[in-house]
Design a protein around this motif. Structure first.
Motif, PDB file in Angstrom:
ATOM      1  N   TYR A 195       0.852  -1.205   0.000  1.00  0.00           N
ATOM      2  CA  TYR A 195       0.000   0.000   0.000  1.00  0.00           C
ATOM      3  C   TYR A 195       0.882   1.247   0.000  1.00  0.00           C
ATOM      4  CZ  TYR A 195      -3.849   3.095   1.418  1.00  0.00           C
ATOM      5  OH  TYR A 195      -4.791   4.084   1.463  1.00  0.00           O
ATOM      6  N   ARG A 196       0.604   2.145  -0.944  1.00  0.00           N
ATOM      7  CA  ARG A 196       1.252   3.449  -0.977  1.00  0.00           C
ATOM      8  C   ARG A 196       0.182   4.505  -0.714  1.00  0.00           C
ATOM      9  NH1 ARG A 196       6.066   4.552  -3.187  1.00  0.00           N
ATOM     10  NH2 ARG A 196       6.012   2.807  -4.646  1.00  0.00           N
ATOM     11  N   GLY A 201       4.019   9.338  -2.044  1.00  0.00           N
ATOM     12  CA  GLY A 201       4.270   8.939  -0.666  1.00  0.00           C
ATOM     13  C   GLY A 201       5.084   7.664  -0.566  1.00  0.00           C
ATOM     14  N   ASP A 202       5.576   7.418   0.646  1.00  0.00           N
ATOM     15  CA  ASP A 202       6.317   6.187   0.898  1.00  0.00           C
ATOM     16  C   ASP A 202       5.363   5.011   0.997  1.00  0.00           C
ATOM     17  OD1 ASP A 202       8.672   7.644   1.019  1.00  0.00           O
ATOM     18  OD2 ASP A 202       8.486   7.975   3.192  1.00  0.00           O
ATOM     19  N   GLU A 203       5.923   3.832   0.784  1.00  0.00           N
ATOM     20  CA  GLU A 203       5.131   2.627   0.966  1.00  0.00           C
ATOM     21  C   GLU A 203       4.835   2.447   2.452  1.00  0.00           C
ATOM     22  OE1 GLU A 203       5.498  -2.200   0.261  1.00  0.00           O
ATOM     23  OE2 GLU A 203       6.852  -0.830  -0.798  1.00  0.00           O
ATOM     24  N   LEU A 204       3.635   1.962   2.757  1.00  0.00           N
ATOM     25  CA  LEU A 204       3.203   1.783   4.140  1.00  0.00           C
ATOM     26  C   LEU A 204       3.888   0.582   4.777  1.00  0.00           C
ATOM     27  CD1 LEU A 204       1.031   2.528   6.389  1.00  0.00           C
ATOM     28  CD2 LEU A 204      -0.354   0.731   5.358  1.00  0.00           C
ATOM     29  N   GLN A 222       3.322  -8.814  -5.214  1.00  0.00           N
ATOM     30  CA  GLN A 222       3.286  -8.398  -6.615  1.00  0.00           C
ATOM     31  C   GLN A 222       2.384  -7.190  -6.854  1.00  0.00           C
ATOM     32  OE1 GLN A 222       2.295 -12.613  -7.866  1.00  0.00           O
ATOM     33  NE2 GLN A 222       3.494 -11.958  -9.639  1.00  0.00           N
ATOM     34  N   VAL A 223       1.473  -6.930  -5.913  1.00  0.00           N
ATOM     35  CA  VAL A 223       0.468  -5.883  -6.120  1.00  0.00           C
ATOM     36  C   VAL A 223       0.682  -4.754  -5.121  1.00  0.00           C
ATOM     37  CG1 VAL A 223      -2.000  -5.334  -6.102  1.00  0.00           C
ATOM     38  CG2 VAL A 223      -1.218  -7.539  -6.990  1.00  0.00           C
ATOM     39  N   MET A 224       0.658  -3.513  -5.644  1.00  0.00           N
ATOM     40  CA  MET A 224       0.689  -2.335  -4.780  1.00  0.00           C
ATOM     41  C   MET A 224      -0.467  -1.413  -5.173  1.00  0.00           C
ATOM     42  SD  MET A 224       3.608   0.605  -4.168  1.00  0.00           S
ATOM     43  CE  MET A 224       4.747  -0.521  -3.387  1.00  0.00           C
ATOM     44  N   VAL A 225      -1.202  -0.904  -4.186  1.00  0.00           N
ATOM     45  CA  VAL A 225      -2.344  -0.017  -4.455  1.00  0.00           C
ATOM     46  C   VAL A 225      -2.213   1.223  -3.579  1.00  0.00           C
ATOM     47  CG1 VAL A 225      -3.859  -1.954  -5.058  1.00  0.00           C
ATOM     48  CG2 VAL A 225      -3.781  -1.131  -2.695  1.00  0.00           C
ATOM     49  N   ASN A 226      -3.044   2.234  -3.871  1.00  0.00           N
ATOM     50  CA  ASN A 226      -3.086   3.423  -3.002  1.00  0.00           C
ATOM     51  C   ASN A 226      -4.511   3.703  -2.551  1.00  0.00           C
ATOM     52  OD1 ASN A 226      -4.249   4.415  -5.333  1.00  0.00           O
ATOM     53  ND2 ASN A 226      -3.209   6.404  -5.233  1.00  0.00           N
TER      54      ASN A 226
END
Length: 321
Positions: A195-196, A201-204, A222-226
């Motif tokens: 999560y970003r 912003g930085d990654e959580l 593999q997955v990053m979301v905001n």
């Protein structure tokens, strides 16, 4: 037309309706002599006699009759408008604009909006989502809902959600293929939904706490979301384990779409607040919403210790747009 003209014309209509200076003066809350002086000034200002006066009676001149015929509909419209304004003060009505974080929209507004709109069908609700602090008054919003650290000092803040716990979740299908994590370090061997908070912003990091011991992990996946809703959806679809909050994931836990893990390591962080301009005339629709949220709100546990909200921490200190 000057503002004094409107008051004088209203006085004329009141005299015409009562055909008595004494009765009209009582209706308007002035003395008969003051009302007589007002009429003389009005007639002198326009150079037209509007009333015939004797010591015993009052009647309209021809000019007064024509003026009354034109004024009465306008006066009735103004009176109706003012009555409508008074009704709005007591009855929720019109558009209610809210600015809320994604978390606040899901955890606070979505819990009550169906009941709120059914109870107050004359209210039109607009909800704008955003994570950054903004000037809600300058942007035309009636209120904002979010963490306490974004509330300006001149705002009225109302708590609408008490301390809320983190929820670490994954789909049954995902856990059917992987061993369930027992301690936070086990997540390093799992696929996680990263999560970003926003574009730059930085990654959580995932924060855990138990018995006064805190841990902070940088997870892999593999997955990053905001977007927190998208993180939950990724978990539901079996793409990995997601880090979210109880209030947002409750429906998916009840339905069995996801399973919760590491509950004994899940910390709580500060709840959410509804904030609005500090004036005395709170719109009826906003007041009704605050009251309904208060009835729906769960009682706070004063013994719960809270950590900084990890989903909004990197907005702290940034200027409002």
């Amino acid at each position: 037309m000057q503002r004094a003209d409107l008051a004088d014309l209203n006085a004329f209509v009141t005299i015409a309706e009562h055909l008595s200076f004494r009765a009209a003066a009582g209706r308007l809350g002035v003395t008969p002599s003051a009302l007589s002086h007002t009429m003389r000034q009005l007639e002198e200002r326009f150079g037209v006699r509007l009333l015939h006066r004797t010591t015993r009676s009052v009647s309209l001149t021809d000019a007064g009759v024509r003026l009354l015929a034109r004024l009465r509909p306008a006066i009735d419209q103004i009176a109706g408008a003012l009555e409508g304004l008074a009704e709005e003060r007591e009855r929720p009505f019109g558009r209610l604009r809210l600015y809320a974080t994604h978390m606040a929209a899901t955890a606070v507004i979505a819990r009550v909006w169906a009941r709120f709109l059914a109870t107050y069908p004359d209210v039109h609700l607009e909800v704008r989502l955003g994570e950054a602090p903004i000037d809600i008054v300058g942007r035309g919003f009636d209120a904002g809902i979010g963490p306490q650290d974004r509330i300006a000092g001149n705002m009225i803040a109302v708590p609408v959600m008490g301390p809320t716990r983190v929820a670490v979740i994954g789909a049954p299908l995902y856990f059917s293929r992987r061993r369930t994590p027992r301690v936070p370090e086990d997540l390093l061997r799992h696929t996680c939904v990263r999560y970003r908070r926003h574009q730059d912003g930085d990654e959580l990091d995932w924060v855990f706490e138990r018995d006064g011991v805190s841990q902070r992990l940088s997870v892999h996946g593999q997955v990053m979301v905001n977007n927190p809703d998208l993180a939950i959806r990724a978990a539901v679809d079996g793409l990995g384990i997601a880090y979210t909050i109880e209030a947002q994931v409750e429906p998916f836990l009840r339905s069995g779409h996801v399973i919760r893990v590491l509950e004994d390591w899940s910390p709580s962080f500060q709840g959410l607040f509804l904030y609005h301009a500090g004036n005395r005339q709170t719109p009826a629709a906003l007041r009704a919403l605050i009251d309904m949220i208060a009835l729906d709100r769960k009682a706070d546990d004063p013994a719960v210790s809270v950590i900084e909200n990890p989903f909004t921490a990197d907005w702290r200190g940034q200027p409002a747009a």
